[in-house]
Scaffold this motif. Structure first.
Motif, PDB file in Angstrom:
ATOM      1  N   GLU A   1     -16.097   9.832  12.383  1.00  0.00           N
ATOM      2  CA  GLU A   1     -15.655   8.632  11.660  1.00  0.00           C
ATOM      3  C   GLU A   1     -14.150   8.487  11.794  1.00  0.00           C
ATOM      4  O   GLU A   1     -13.411   9.456  11.818  1.00  0.00           O
ATOM      5  N   ALA A   2     -13.692   7.265  11.872  1.00  0.00           N
ATOM      6  CA  ALA A   2     -12.257   7.010  11.953  1.00  0.00           C
ATOM      7  C   ALA A   2     -11.842   6.175  10.743  1.00  0.00           C
ATOM      8  O   ALA A   2     -12.602   5.358  10.248  1.00  0.00           O
ATOM      9  N   PHE A   3     -10.643   6.428  10.254  1.00  0.00           N
ATOM     10  CA  PHE A   3     -10.096   5.598   9.188  1.00  0.00           C
ATOM     11  C   PHE A   3      -8.595   5.473   9.400  1.00  0.00           C
ATOM     12  O   PHE A   3      -7.977   6.303  10.069  1.00  0.00           O
ATOM     13  N   GLU A   4      -8.042   4.427   8.856  1.00  0.00           N
ATOM     14  CA  GLU A   4      -6.614   4.202   9.016  1.00  0.00           C
ATOM     15  C   GLU A   4      -5.836   5.053   8.027  1.00  0.00           C
ATOM     16  O   GLU A   4      -6.166   5.115   6.851  1.00  0.00           O
ATOM     17  N   ASP A   5      -4.807   5.730   8.524  1.00  0.00           N
ATOM     18  CA  ASP A   5      -3.882   6.482   7.692  1.00  0.00           C
ATOM     19  C   ASP A   5      -2.660   5.577   7.535  1.00  0.00           C
ATOM     20  O   ASP A   5      -1.830   5.493   8.435  1.00  0.00           O
ATOM     21  N   LEU A   6      -2.603   4.875   6.446  1.00  0.00           N
ATOM     22  CA  LEU A   6      -1.558   3.875   6.255  1.00  0.00           C
ATOM     23  C   LEU A   6      -0.203   4.519   6.000  1.00  0.00           C
ATOM     24  O   LEU A   6      -0.093   5.468   5.222  1.00  0.00           O
ATOM     25  N   PRO A   7       0.845   3.986   6.624  1.00  0.00           N
ATOM     26  CA  PRO A   7       2.182   4.508   6.351  1.00  0.00           C
ATOM     27  C   PRO A   7       2.609   4.113   4.936  1.00  0.00           C
ATOM     28  O   PRO A   7       2.160   3.098   4.399  1.00  0.00           O
ATOM     29  N   ASP A   8       3.452   4.930   4.332  1.00  0.00           N
ATOM     30  CA  ASP A   8       3.936   4.620   2.996  1.00  0.00           C
ATOM     31  C   ASP A   8       4.756   3.340   3.011  1.00  0.00           C
ATOM     32  O   ASP A   8       5.406   3.006   4.011  1.00  0.00           O
TER      33      ASP A   8
ATOM     34  N   ASP B   1     -15.551   4.471   0.972  1.00  0.00           N
ATOM     35  CA  ASP B   1     -14.541   3.411   1.027  1.00  0.00           C
ATOM     36  C   ASP B   1     -13.218   3.947   1.573  1.00  0.00           C
ATOM     37  O   ASP B   1     -12.185   3.865   0.922  1.00  0.00           O
ATOM     38  N   LYS B   2     -13.238   4.485   2.776  1.00  0.00           N
ATOM     39  CA  LYS B   2     -12.056   5.155   3.316  1.00  0.00           C
ATOM     40  C   LYS B   2     -10.861   4.223   3.483  1.00  0.00           C
ATOM     41  O   LYS B   2      -9.737   4.574   3.124  1.00  0.00           O
ATOM     42  N   ALA B   3     -11.068   3.041   4.018  1.00  0.00           N
ATOM     43  CA  ALA B   3      -9.955   2.103   4.217  1.00  0.00           C
ATOM     44  C   ALA B   3      -9.386   1.655   2.874  1.00  0.00           C
ATOM     45  O   ALA B   3      -8.163   1.616   2.692  1.00  0.00           O
ATOM     46  N   ASP B   4     -10.266   1.324   1.926  1.00  0.00           N
ATOM     47  CA  ASP B   4      -9.798   0.913   0.601  1.00  0.00           C
ATOM     48  C   ASP B   4      -9.103   2.069  -0.110  1.00  0.00           C
ATOM     49  O   ASP B   4      -8.090   1.873  -0.788  1.00  0.00           O
ATOM     50  N   THR B   5      -9.646   3.268   0.045  1.00  0.00           N
ATOM     51  CA  THR B   5      -9.032   4.441  -0.577  1.00  0.00           C
ATOM     52  C   THR B   5      -7.625   4.657  -0.025  1.00  0.00           C
ATOM     53  O   THR B   5      -6.683   4.922  -0.780  1.00  0.00           O
ATOM     54  N   ALA B   6      -7.480   4.529   1.291  1.00  0.00           N
ATOM     55  CA  ALA B   6      -6.157   4.705   1.908  1.00  0.00           C
ATOM     56  C   ALA B   6      -5.180   3.661   1.379  1.00  0.00           C
ATOM     57  O   ALA B   6      -4.033   3.984   1.038  1.00  0.00           O
ATOM     58  N   ARG B   7      -5.610   2.414   1.277  1.00  0.00           N
ATOM     59  CA  ARG B   7      -4.745   1.329   0.800  1.00  0.00           C
ATOM     60  C   ARG B   7      -4.361   1.535  -0.654  1.00  0.00           C
ATOM     61  O   ARG B   7      -3.184   1.471  -1.020  1.00  0.00           O
ATOM     62  N   VAL B   8      -5.346   1.807  -1.494  1.00  0.00           N
ATOM     63  CA  VAL B   8      -5.085   1.964  -2.927  1.00  0.00           C
ATOM     64  C   VAL B   8      -4.210   3.187  -3.179  1.00  0.00           C
ATOM     65  O   VAL B   8      -3.267   3.130  -3.972  1.00  0.00           O
TER      66      VAL B   8
ATOM     67  N   ASP C   1      -0.629   2.311  -2.151  1.00  0.00           N
ATOM     68  CA  ASP C   1      -0.011   1.394  -3.118  1.00  0.00           C
ATOM     69  C   ASP C   1       0.244   2.077  -4.453  1.00  0.00           C
ATOM     70  O   ASP C   1       1.272   1.836  -5.097  1.00  0.00           O
ATOM     71  N   LEU C   2      -0.656   2.931  -4.862  1.00  0.00           N
ATOM     72  CA  LEU C   2      -0.469   3.657  -6.116  1.00  0.00           C
ATOM     73  C   LEU C   2       0.728   4.609  -6.021  1.00  0.00           C
ATOM     74  O   LEU C   2       1.511   4.734  -6.971  1.00  0.00           O
ATOM     75  N   ARG C   3       0.913   5.266  -4.876  1.00  0.00           N
ATOM     76  CA  ARG C   3       2.099   6.120  -4.683  1.00  0.00           C
ATOM     77  C   ARG C   3       3.371   5.288  -4.826  1.00  0.00           C
ATOM     78  O   ARG C   3       4.326   5.696  -5.489  1.00  0.00           O
ATOM     79  N   TYR C   4       3.385   4.113  -4.193  1.00  0.00           N
ATOM     80  CA  TYR C   4       4.564   3.247  -4.246  1.00  0.00           C
ATOM     81  C   TYR C   4       4.870   2.833  -5.691  1.00  0.00           C
ATOM     82  O   TYR C   4       5.984   3.017  -6.180  1.00  0.00           O
ATOM     83  N   TRP C   5       3.875   2.260  -6.372  1.00  0.00           N
ATOM     84  CA  TRP C   5       4.112   1.730  -7.714  1.00  0.00           C
ATOM     85  C   TRP C   5       4.358   2.833  -8.734  1.00  0.00           C
ATOM     86  O   TRP C   5       5.137   2.644  -9.673  1.00  0.00           O
ATOM     87  N   THR C   6       3.766   4.002  -8.562  1.00  0.00           N
ATOM     88  CA  THR C   6       4.042   5.121  -9.456  1.00  0.00           C
ATOM     89  C   THR C   6       5.488   5.587  -9.276  1.00  0.00           C
ATOM     90  O   THR C   6       6.177   5.888 -10.253  1.00  0.00           O
ATOM     91  N   THR C   7       5.936   5.625  -8.037  1.00  0.00           N
ATOM     92  CA  THR C   7       7.327   5.975  -7.767  1.00  0.00           C
ATOM     93  C   THR C   7       8.269   4.944  -8.384  1.00  0.00           C
ATOM     94  O   THR C   7       9.262   5.289  -9.024  1.00  0.00           O
ATOM     95  N   ARG C   8       7.942   3.669  -8.212  1.00  0.00           N
ATOM     96  CA  ARG C   8       8.798   2.610  -8.764  1.00  0.00           C
ATOM     97  C   ARG C   8       8.819   2.672 -10.292  1.00  0.00           C
ATOM     98  O   ARG C   8       9.854   2.448 -10.919  1.00  0.00           O
ATOM     99  N   LEU C   9       7.694   2.993 -10.900  1.00  0.00           N
ATOM    100  CA  LEU C   9       7.643   3.135 -12.351  1.00  0.00           C
ATOM    101  C   LEU C   9       8.509   4.314 -12.795  1.00  0.00           C
ATOM    102  O   LEU C   9       9.258   4.223 -13.770  1.00  0.00           O
TER     103      LEU C   9
END
Length: 155
Positions: free
Chosen positions: A13-20, A56-63, A66-74
């Motif tokens: 299986e392949a999934f996208e590893d999204l950059p931060d 839900d690998k693609a959705d998991t990667a996206r969420v 995004d959660l890392r970003y917004w948690t850092t911003r918070l």
């Protein structure tokens, strides 16, 4: 699709590893409304993450990204309360008169809050930087054009 951000998992299986998402090097000043928006986004993403399944690998990667970003911003948010004053500062709502006689009103906010189409600009934007500390009647040059400050309101 570029294979730069795709990983093979066991079983082929392949999934996208999204950059931060990039984090700004500027101080994360926020208005009270901006802080509330960040908190809501973190809560929304946490709820969305809780609903994801292992498939839900693609959705998991996206969420997760995004959660890392917004948690850092918070975590780095520095709340700036609205203050009254005769000079432009973070949180001010400012009206300027441009050389072509058009008026523009905008609210100076944090980077994540900024939405020029809705009348808000980031405090690090060239126009915001040029008028910060200035008063009604002051004229500044921004991107080769002069603007005159005609009104300043708190928040």
């Amino acid at each position: 699709m570029s294979s730069a951000f795709v990983r093979e998992k066991e079983g082929g299986e392949a999934f996208e590893d999204l950059p931060d998402r990039p984090i700004s090097p500027h101080t994360n000043f926020v208005t009270p409304a901006g802080l509330a928006e960040i908190e809501q986004e973190v809560a929304r993403l946490q709820a969305e993450q809780a609903q994801l399944t292992p498939d839900d690998k693609a959705d998991t990667a996206r969420v997760t990204r995004d959660l890392r970003y917004w948690t850092t911003r918070l975590g780095t948010a520095q709340l700036v309360e609205t203050v009254e004053g005769d000079t432009v500062h973070f949180g001010s709502t400012v009206t300027v008169l441009r050389e072509d006689d058009t008026r523009q009103t905008f609210h100076i906010v944090g980077e994540d809050e900024a939405d020029p189409a809705k009348g808000s600009i980031a405090y690090v934007a060239p126009l915001a930087k040029a008028i910060t500390g200035k008063s009604v009647g002051d004229v500044v040059e921004v991107n080769g054009q002069e603007v005159e400050i005609t009104e300043i309101k708190a928040g």
